[in-house]
Design a protein around this motif. Structure first.
Motif, PDB file in Angstrom:
ATOM      1  N   GLU A 176      62.796 106.908  30.294  1.00  0.00           N
ATOM      2  CA  GLU A 176      62.541 107.398  28.947  1.00  0.00           C
ATOM      3  C   GLU A 176      63.621 106.858  28.021  1.00  0.00           C
ATOM      4  O   GLU A 176      64.801 106.876  28.348  1.00  0.00           O
ATOM      5  N   LEU A 177      63.176 106.359  26.874  1.00  0.00           N
ATOM      6  CA  LEU A 177      64.120 105.903  25.866  1.00  0.00           C
ATOM      7  C   LEU A 177      64.626 107.130  25.130  1.00  0.00           C
ATOM      8  O   LEU A 177      63.843 107.869  24.551  1.00  0.00           O
ATOM      9  N   ASN A 178      65.905 107.349  25.191  1.00  0.00           N
ATOM     10  CA  ASN A 178      66.510 108.486  24.514  1.00  0.00           C
ATOM     11  C   ASN A 178      66.769 108.060  23.074  1.00  0.00           C
ATOM     12  O   ASN A 178      67.892 107.794  22.677  1.00  0.00           O
ATOM     13  N   GLU A 179      65.695 107.959  22.305  1.00  0.00           N
ATOM     14  CA  GLU A 179      65.695 107.339  20.975  1.00  0.00           C
ATOM     15  C   GLU A 179      64.763 108.137  20.068  1.00  0.00           C
ATOM     16  O   GLU A 179      63.739 108.614  20.520  1.00  0.00           O
ATOM     17  N   ALA A 180      65.098 108.266  18.804  1.00  0.00           N
ATOM     18  CA  ALA A 180      64.357 109.127  17.876  1.00  0.00           C
ATOM     19  C   ALA A 180      62.855 108.850  17.832  1.00  0.00           C
ATOM     20  O   ALA A 180      62.045 109.766  17.921  1.00  0.00           O
ATOM     21  N   ASP A 181      62.455 107.576  17.690  1.00  0.00           N
ATOM     22  CA  ASP A 181      61.018 107.287  17.583  1.00  0.00           C
ATOM     23  C   ASP A 181      60.385 106.933  18.929  1.00  0.00           C
ATOM     24  O   ASP A 181      59.196 106.633  19.000  1.00  0.00           O
ATOM     25  N   GLY A 182      61.179 106.942  20.008  1.00  0.00           N
ATOM     26  CA  GLY A 182      60.636 106.706  21.343  1.00  0.00           C
ATOM     27  C   GLY A 182      60.225 105.279  21.622  1.00  0.00           C
ATOM     28  O   GLY A 182      59.556 105.010  22.615  1.00  0.00           O
ATOM     29  N   GLN A 183      60.595 104.354  20.746  1.00  0.00           N
ATOM     30  CA  GLN A 183      60.259 102.951  20.998  1.00  0.00           C
ATOM     31  C   GLN A 183      61.487 102.083  20.838  1.00  0.00           C
ATOM     32  O   GLN A 183      62.459 102.459  20.212  1.00  0.00           O
ATOM     33  N   LEU A 184      61.420 100.919  21.427  1.00  0.00           N
ATOM     34  CA  LEU A 184      62.544  99.993  21.410  1.00  0.00           C
ATOM     35  C   LEU A 184      62.372  99.031  20.242  1.00  0.00           C
ATOM     36  O   LEU A 184      61.392  98.295  20.189  1.00  0.00           O
ATOM     37  N   ASP A 185      63.305  99.070  19.307  1.00  0.00           N
ATOM     38  CA  ASP A 185      63.249  98.228  18.118  1.00  0.00           C
ATOM     39  C   ASP A 185      64.424  97.259  18.100  1.00  0.00           C
ATOM     40  O   ASP A 185      65.467  97.504  18.722  1.00  0.00           O
TER      41      ASP A 185
ATOM     42  N   GLY B 191      67.730  95.240  17.230  1.00  0.00           N
ATOM     43  CA  GLY B 191      69.036  95.655  16.728  1.00  0.00           C
ATOM     44  C   GLY B 191      69.485  97.048  17.134  1.00  0.00           C
ATOM     45  O   GLY B 191      70.534  97.493  16.700  1.00  0.00           O
ATOM     46  N   GLU B 192      68.740  97.736  17.974  1.00  0.00           N
ATOM     47  CA  GLU B 192      69.096  99.101  18.333  1.00  0.00           C
ATOM     48  C   GLU B 192      69.994  99.158  19.563  1.00  0.00           C
ATOM     49  O   GLU B 192      69.940  98.301  20.435  1.00  0.00           O
ATOM     50  N   THR B 193      70.778 100.221  19.622  1.00  0.00           N
ATOM     51  CA  THR B 193      71.492 100.594  20.837  1.00  0.00           C
ATOM     52  C   THR B 193      70.676 101.703  21.474  1.00  0.00           C
ATOM     53  O   THR B 193      70.382 102.717  20.834  1.00  0.00           O
ATOM     54  N   ILE B 194      70.284 101.512  22.723  1.00  0.00           N
ATOM     55  CA  ILE B 194      69.358 102.423  23.395  1.00  0.00           C
ATOM     56  C   ILE B 194      70.063 103.150  24.529  1.00  0.00           C
ATOM     57  O   ILE B 194      70.750 102.533  25.340  1.00  0.00           O
ATOM     58  N   ASN B 195      69.889 104.464  24.584  1.00  0.00           N
ATOM     59  CA  ASN B 195      70.278 105.261  25.740  1.00  0.00           C
ATOM     60  C   ASN B 195      69.031 105.422  26.597  1.00  0.00           C
ATOM     61  O   ASN B 195      67.997 105.873  26.101  1.00  0.00           O
ATOM     62  N   LEU B 196      69.131 105.044  27.859  1.00  0.00           N
ATOM     63  CA  LEU B 196      67.982 105.066  28.758  1.00  0.00           C
ATOM     64  C   LEU B 196      68.172 106.153  29.800  1.00  0.00           C
ATOM     65  O   LEU B 196      69.171 106.169  30.516  1.00  0.00           O
ATOM     66  N   ASP B 197      67.225 107.083  29.878  1.00  0.00           N
ATOM     67  CA  ASP B 197      67.199 108.081  30.933  1.00  0.00           C
ATOM     68  C   ASP B 197      66.310 107.543  32.046  1.00  0.00           C
ATOM     69  O   ASP B 197      65.216 107.030  31.776  1.00  0.00           O
ATOM     70  N   LEU B 198      66.760 107.654  33.275  1.00  0.00           N
ATOM     71  CA  LEU B 198      66.055 107.050  34.400  1.00  0.00           C
ATOM     72  C   LEU B 198      65.902 108.074  35.510  1.00  0.00           C
ATOM     73  O   LEU B 198      66.805 108.878  35.749  1.00  0.00           O
ATOM     74  N   SER B 199      64.763 108.052  36.201  1.00  0.00           N
ATOM     75  CA  SER B 199      64.545 108.901  37.369  1.00  0.00           C
ATOM     76  C   SER B 199      64.240 108.018  38.560  1.00  0.00           C
ATOM     77  O   SER B 199      63.451 107.082  38.449  1.00  0.00           O
TER      78      SER B 199
END
Length: 163
Positions: free
Chosen positions: A38-47, A49-57
């Protein structure tokens, strides 16, 4: 623990003669697979120039507990820089899902093409055993084209159109 199973295989055919023995070695190992991300990101998508926090199971689908599991996030994409790549878990029980939240982080470049599939590998290691899984995330970026440029020069009061 290693368990050996033996099967007797009779060849097909009209004669029915002959006997083959096949010994198959079955190792009791753990296997780690990506259960979800899951992208721990406000809009839930990868755009772009973004820094992304990734939750993984990850899920242990093996037959024994996986102890001291190190999980590593890897990307060979030219459009991704992984800035936080490793997590360690004490153990993952058989058939259990381990959530790894707020650990993995990566940056997407400004020049990523729109709809580019960014590929990631996840390597899980426990002792001398290791397992790998992979997944991809689609990047979103603007797709701009320039048709006409209008330039107005205040000094010469000349107007130019470049097509």
């Amino acid at each position: 623990t290693e368990t050996y199973h033996a099967w007797q295989l009779l060849p097909c055919g009209e004669s029915g003669s002959g006997l083959m023995k096949n010994f198959i070695r079955e190792l009791h190992r753990n296997f780690q697979i990506i259960n979800e991300y899951e992208l721990n990101e406000a809009d839930g998508q990868l755009d772009y120039g973004e820094t992304i926090n990734l939750d993984l199971s990850v899920k242990n689908i093996g037959v024994k507990v996986a102890a001291n599991v190190e999980v590593e996030l890897i990307s060979k994409s030219d459009y991704v820089t992984v800035t936080s790549a490793k997590a360690t878990m004490a153990s993952i029980d058989v058939n259990a899902v381990a959530d790894i939240n707020n650990v993995f982080k990566f940056v997407v470049t400004d020049n990523v093409p729109d709809q580019e599939d960014l590929k990631f590998d996840v390597k899980c290691t426990s002792g001398e055993e290791s397992w790998a899984s992979s997944f991809s995330i689609t990047a979103n970026a603007p797709s701009l084209t320039v048709d006409t440029i209008f330039i107005k020069n205040k000094i010469s009061k000349m107007i130019m159109f470049v097509v």
